[in-house]
Design an enzyme around this catalytic site. Structure first.
Site, mmCIF file in Angstrom:
data_model
loop_
_atom_site.group_PDB
_atom_site.id
_atom_site.type_symbol
_atom_site.label_atom_id
_atom_site.label_comp_id
_atom_site.label_asym_id
_atom_site.label_seq_id
_atom_site.Cartn_x
_atom_site.Cartn_y
_atom_site.Cartn_z
ATOM 1 N N ASP A 67 91.517 71.310 29.744
ATOM 2 C CA ASP A 67 91.953 72.449 30.554
ATOM 3 C C ASP A 67 93.301 72.986 30.093
ATOM 4 O O ASP A 67 93.977 72.375 29.262
ATOM 5 C CB ASP A 67 91.996 72.063 32.040
ATOM 6 C CG ASP A 67 92.724 70.740 32.287
ATOM 7 O OD1 ASP A 67 93.430 70.265 31.382
ATOM 8 O OD2 ASP A 67 92.580 70.187 33.390
ATOM 9 N N ASN A 137 93.206 64.612 44.683
ATOM 10 C CA ASN A 137 92.115 65.180 45.481
ATOM 11 C C ASN A 137 90.750 64.934 44.834
ATOM 12 O O ASN A 137 89.745 65.460 45.278
ATOM 13 C CB ASN A 137 92.340 66.686 45.686
ATOM 14 C CG ASN A 137 92.365 67.466 44.379
ATOM 15 O OD1 ASN A 137 92.206 66.885 43.303
ATOM 16 N ND2 ASN A 137 92.564 68.765 44.461
#
Ligand code: PGA
Length: 251
Positions: A67, A137
């Site tokens: 990413d 998360n």
């Protein structure tokens, strides 16, 4: 899924570097998927150390990063381009033409850029070994929790939790980019082998949730439980909420 628990971060880093080195010895032109973040830094340091001792040769290795932020130039100190060159590529004998990172500030045809990235991975023969961290998360790459996940490389709006977590690298939270480009969960799952690293007690809760046997798009890493060849390498702290059955300690 195999879970290995190392006594500390240093052991985790050495253990994972050894797996990468073994992969490259077996297949010198391996295609390796790389991750940024604090977690793999020790592994990169160890790989550099082993390279300097002549124990690994990166000259034929091809890499694809997971990413990148949108809106930061490649020479911005917080861009993942900068991170990878500064912490790894500049210190080994990888060929620049074999290094691939998605996006970049000049990316204007974003859909095209995403498709091209996936095509390039496919053309390279697919990813042999994918290195992953995990967000607090449960994100992998920048695949954030939600009702749906994307299979392919795509543009994502970062969750508040990720922006907050990553603000530690910026002077102010407002400087953290709101968008990023990330390989999709399908791209990650297509890797032949996956190595997920996590360390520290602040990762213990998400490690328990992600590898508890339940799969949900609200915890993207939980999908990895479906992968045929995944090794989860933890330090003791990150492992401390896991039940004791399917885990073992590394030497
Ligand atoms: P970290 O990031 O290694 O800095 O904890 C992991 C991630 O967000 O994927």
């Amino acid at each position: 899924m195999k879970i290995i628990i190392c006594k500390d971060y240093e052991h985790m880093s050495r253990f994972s570097a050894d797996i990468v080195i073994e992969q490259i010895r077996q297949k010198p032109d391996s295609v390796i998927g790389l991750a940024t973040g604090s977690t793999p830094l020790g592994m990169y340091k160890e790989l550099i150390r082993q390279y300097k001792k002549g124990r690994v040769d990166f000259s034929k290795v091809v890499t694809f990063n997971l990413d990148e932020y949108l809106g930061l130039s490649p020479d911005h100190p917080q861009s993942y381009h900068y991170f990878m060159f500064n912490n790894f590529f500049n210190h080994i004998n990888i060929k620049i033409e074999n290094v691939n990172l998605p996006g970049g500030i000049t990316a204007y045809n974003l859909d095209g850029v995403c498709r091209e990235y996936d095509e390039k991975i496919e053309k390279a023969g697919g990813i042999d070994l994918q290195i992953l961290g995990i967000g607090h998360n449960g994100h992998i790459g920048f695949n954030e929790p939600g009702k749906k996940l994307y299979t392919q490389t795509h543009i994502v709006s970062l969750s508040h939790e990720t922006i907050k977590a990553n603000s530690r690298f910026f002077d102010h939270i407002d400087e953290v980019p709101r968008k990023a480009i990330t390989m999709g969960v399908g791209g990650i799952m297509r890797a032949k082998k996956i190595l997920l690293l996590a360390s520290g007690k602040d990762k213990a809760a998400i490690i328990k949730k992600a590898f508890s046997g339940i799969i949900t798009t609200e915890i993207p890493a939980s999908l990895l439980q479906l992968h045929k060849d995944i090794l989860v390498i933890l330090d003791k702290e990150a492992a401390k909420e896991l039940k004791l059955d399917n885990k073992r300690f590394c030497a």
